[in-house]
Scaffold this motif. Structure first.
Motif, PDB file in Angstrom:
ATOM      1  N   GLY A  11       0.801  -1.213   0.000  1.00 39.31           N
ATOM      2  CA  GLY A  11       0.000   0.000   0.000  1.00 39.31           C
ATOM      3  C   GLY A  11       0.835   1.265   0.000  1.00 39.31           C
ATOM      4  N   ARG A  12       0.247   2.339  -0.487  1.00 39.57           N
ATOM      5  CA  ARG A  12       0.932   3.625  -0.578  1.00 39.57           C
ATOM      6  C   ARG A  12       1.056   4.276   0.800  1.00 39.57           C
ATOM      7  N   ALA A  13       2.243   4.870   1.058  1.00 41.07           N
ATOM      8  CA  ALA A  13       2.482   5.606   2.301  1.00 41.07           C
ATOM      9  C   ALA A  13       2.406   7.109   2.019  1.00 41.07           C
ATOM     10  N   HIS A  14       2.237   7.892   3.083  1.00 40.98           N
ATOM     11  CA  HIS A  14       2.095   9.340   2.924  1.00 40.98           C
ATOM     12  C   HIS A  14       3.320   9.969   2.271  1.00 40.98           C
ATOM     13  N   ASP A  15       4.498   9.422   2.506  1.00 44.41           N
ATOM     14  CA  ASP A  15       5.734  10.011   1.991  1.00 44.41           C
ATOM     15  C   ASP A  15       6.038   9.601   0.549  1.00 44.41           C
ATOM     16  N   ASP A  16       5.287   8.673  -0.003  1.00 44.32           N
ATOM     17  CA  ASP A  16       5.545   8.232  -1.385  1.00 44.32           C
ATOM     18  C   ASP A  16       5.170   9.335  -2.367  1.00 44.32           C
ATOM     19  N   GLN A  17       6.090   9.636  -3.280  1.00 42.38           N
ATOM     20  CA  GLN A  17       5.855  10.700  -4.249  1.00 42.38           C
ATOM     21  C   GLN A  17       5.040  10.231  -5.453  1.00 42.38           C
ATOM     22  N   SER A  18       5.011   8.920  -5.688  1.00 42.60           N
ATOM     23  CA  SER A  18       4.288   8.350  -6.830  1.00 42.60           C
ATOM     24  C   SER A  18       3.991   6.898  -6.548  1.00 42.60           C
ATOM     25  N   GLU A  20       4.864   4.464  -8.536  1.00 42.80           N
ATOM     26  CA  GLU A  20       6.109   3.743  -8.810  1.00 42.80           C
ATOM     27  C   GLU A  20       7.039   3.822  -7.607  1.00 42.80           C
ATOM     28  N   GLY A  21       7.048   4.971  -6.941  1.00 40.18           N
ATOM     29  CA  GLY A  21       7.840   5.106  -5.726  1.00 40.18           C
ATOM     30  C   GLY A  21       7.366   4.159  -4.637  1.00 40.18           C
ATOM     31  N   THR A  22       6.042   3.976  -4.568  1.00 45.36           N
ATOM     32  CA  THR A  22       5.484   3.020  -3.604  1.00 45.36           C
ATOM     33  C   THR A  22       5.999   1.616  -3.886  1.00 45.36           C
ATOM     34  N   LEU A  23       5.960   1.234  -5.165  1.00 49.25           N
ATOM     35  CA  LEU A  23       6.423  -0.095  -5.536  1.00 49.25           C
ATOM     36  C   LEU A  23       7.890  -0.293  -5.159  1.00 49.25           C
ATOM     37  N   LEU A  24       8.735   0.659  -5.516  1.00 50.52           N
ATOM     38  CA  LEU A  24      10.159   0.524  -5.249  1.00 50.52           C
ATOM     39  C   LEU A  24      10.446   0.506  -3.746  1.00 50.52           C
ATOM     40  N   ARG A  25       9.692   1.287  -2.971  1.00 48.74           N
ATOM     41  CA  ARG A  25       9.867   1.258  -1.522  1.00 48.74           C
ATOM     42  C   ARG A  25       9.471  -0.092  -0.942  1.00 48.74           C
ATOM     43  N   GLU A  26       8.325  -0.602  -1.388  1.00 50.59           N
ATOM     44  CA  GLU A  26       7.874  -1.903  -0.896  1.00 50.59           C
ATOM     45  C   GLU A  26       8.886  -3.002  -1.224  1.00 50.59           C
ATOM     46  N   LEU A  27       9.413  -2.968  -2.458  1.00 50.56           N
ATOM     47  CA  LEU A  27      10.402  -3.973  -2.845  1.00 50.56           C
ATOM     48  C   LEU A  27      11.648  -3.881  -1.980  1.00 50.56           C
ATOM     49  N   SER A  28      12.080  -2.657  -1.689  1.00 50.67           N
ATOM     50  CA  SER A  28      13.288  -2.481  -0.880  1.00 50.67           C
ATOM     51  C   SER A  28      13.082  -2.984   0.543  1.00 50.67           C
ATOM     52  N   GLU A  29      11.831  -2.925   1.032  1.00 50.98           N
ATOM     53  CA  GLU A  29      11.537  -3.402   2.384  1.00 50.98           C
ATOM     54  C   GLU A  29      11.402  -4.920   2.426  1.00 50.98           C
ATOM     55  N   VAL A  30      10.801  -5.489   1.380  1.00 55.26           N
ATOM     56  CA  VAL A  30      10.559  -6.937   1.370  1.00 55.26           C
ATOM     57  C   VAL A  30      11.785  -7.709   0.890  1.00 55.26           C
ATOM     58  N   VAL A  31      12.391  -7.235  -0.202  1.00 57.43           N
ATOM     59  CA  VAL A  31      13.559  -7.925  -0.784  1.00 57.43           C
ATOM     60  C   VAL A  31      14.614  -6.860  -1.104  1.00 57.43           C
ATOM     61  N   PRO A  32      15.434  -6.481  -0.144  1.00 54.81           N
ATOM     62  CA  PRO A  32      16.351  -5.354  -0.331  1.00 54.81           C
ATOM     63  C   PRO A  32      17.305  -5.493  -1.518  1.00 54.81           C
ATOM     64  N   ASP A  33      17.709  -6.706  -1.866  1.00 54.28           N
ATOM     65  CA  ASP A  33      18.702  -6.903  -2.925  1.00 54.28           C
ATOM     66  C   ASP A  33      18.079  -7.052  -4.319  1.00 54.28           C
ATOM     67  N   LEU A  34      16.778  -6.967  -4.411  1.00 63.75           N
ATOM     68  CA  LEU A  34      16.107  -7.118  -5.707  1.00 63.75           C
ATOM     69  C   LEU A  34      16.185  -5.810  -6.489  1.00 63.75           C
ATOM     70  N   ARG A  35      16.738  -5.866  -7.698  1.00 66.19           N
ATOM     71  CA  ARG A  35      16.879  -4.678  -8.535  1.00 66.19           C
ATOM     72  C   ARG A  35      16.114  -4.903  -9.835  1.00 66.19           C
ATOM     73  N   ILE A  36      14.979  -4.235  -9.973  1.00 64.68           N
ATOM     74  CA  ILE A  36      14.109  -4.421 -11.125  1.00 64.68           C
ATOM     75  C   ILE A  36      14.495  -3.460 -12.244  1.00 64.68           C
TER      76      ILE A  36
END
Length: 269
Positions: A11-18, A20-36
């Motif tokens: 889900g989107r957080a208040h600090d997410d600018q977009s 796509e930013g939400t997606l990249l933040r979520e990925l970094s939290e769940v799988v930090p080494d995953l680079r899409i």
């Protein structure tokens, strides 16, 4: 209980600018080494929240060249690659299943721009070979058990082949035992199976190499039956020297090699 499968996201957080930013933040939290790579919006899907409200979900598509076993997963159980034709085996929501199949249909493997890249070992140039497991059964007359694959099968449609499958998060013998039961209702004790032959295969230029392990089972319980009719139409015993014309090439190679006592062969190199 089996875990439910899902796409990565959140889900989107208040600090997410977009989004796509939400997606990249979520990925970094769940799988930090995953680079899409090449992250792009793909679709907007309707979903129902826990409060019963209809919400719109933005779905993104991207590319990744990695081995999920080498990723540190901070949430969830595990990550795995699954071809679209195996989705029915997962506990997956119907909408997500339809979405994945729609994307696969719109981006067929023959489209070089959309085809999945080879799987590499991290950042190195070592190619990770896929592992296939195959069952070589001979009856009292020395005939070999083969299955006729469904004409609509993604691989080798309308062609005879070993009972076979790809290894998941399991040993090769565990995969053999599982596939024998799931596909044909056969019960095999791992102690009664032995490695009979290995075929190292490249099916097409640029495709992922496959190490095909062929196990011979000396004993088993049950009579072959069609349990996955979307994959196999019938099982039949074939004399080793009278194999069908429409047979997977490396299956024929392995049968001949086993009869000659050769442990290894390679094709496509």
């Amino acid at each position: 209980m089996n875990a439910e499968a899902s796409l990565l996201g959140g889900g989107r957080a208040h600090d997410d600018q977009s989004l796509e930013g939400t997606l990249l933040r979520e990925l970094s939290e769940v799988v930090p080494d995953l680079r899409i790579e090449d992250v792009k919006p793909y679709a907007v899907e309707a979903a129902t929240s826990i409060d019963g409200l209809n919400v719109a979900v933005r779905v993104f598509a991207g590319r990744w060249r990695g081995n999920p076993d080498r990723l540190a997963l901070h949430e969830g159980v595990l990550l795995r690659w699954f071809p679209p034709d195996e989705l029915d085996r997962l506990r997956l929501g119907p909408a997500t299943r339809d979405l994945i199949r729609r994307h696969a249909a719109e981006n067929p493997p023959g489209d070089r721009s959309a085809a999945a890249p080879p799987v590499w070992d991290g950042g190195s140039r070592v190619v990770l070979n896929g592992i296939g497991v195959h069952l070589h059964l001979e009856d009292a007359e020395g005939r070999v058990l083969l299955g006729l694959r469904h004409p609509d099968s993604k691989y080798a449609g309308d062609t005879w082949h070993y009972l076979a499958g790809r290894c998941e998060q399991e040993s090769a013998l565990a995969c053999l035992v599982r596939e024998a039961w799931e596909e044909a209702g056969l019960v095999i004790d791992p102690a009664d199976a032995e490695l009979a032959h290995v075929v190292h295969v490249v099916d097409a230029p640029g495709s992922l190499p496959l190490m095909q392990l062929v196990f011979r089972a000396r004993r088993w319980e049950g009579t072959p039956e069609v349990r996955e009719p979307d994959k196999c139409l019938t099982w039949q015993w074939w004399p080793r020297h009278e194999l069908p014309d429409r047979i997977v090439s490396y299956t024929s190679t392995a049968i001949t090699a086993i009869s000659e006592g050769r442990p290894y062969s390679q094709m496509g190199w």
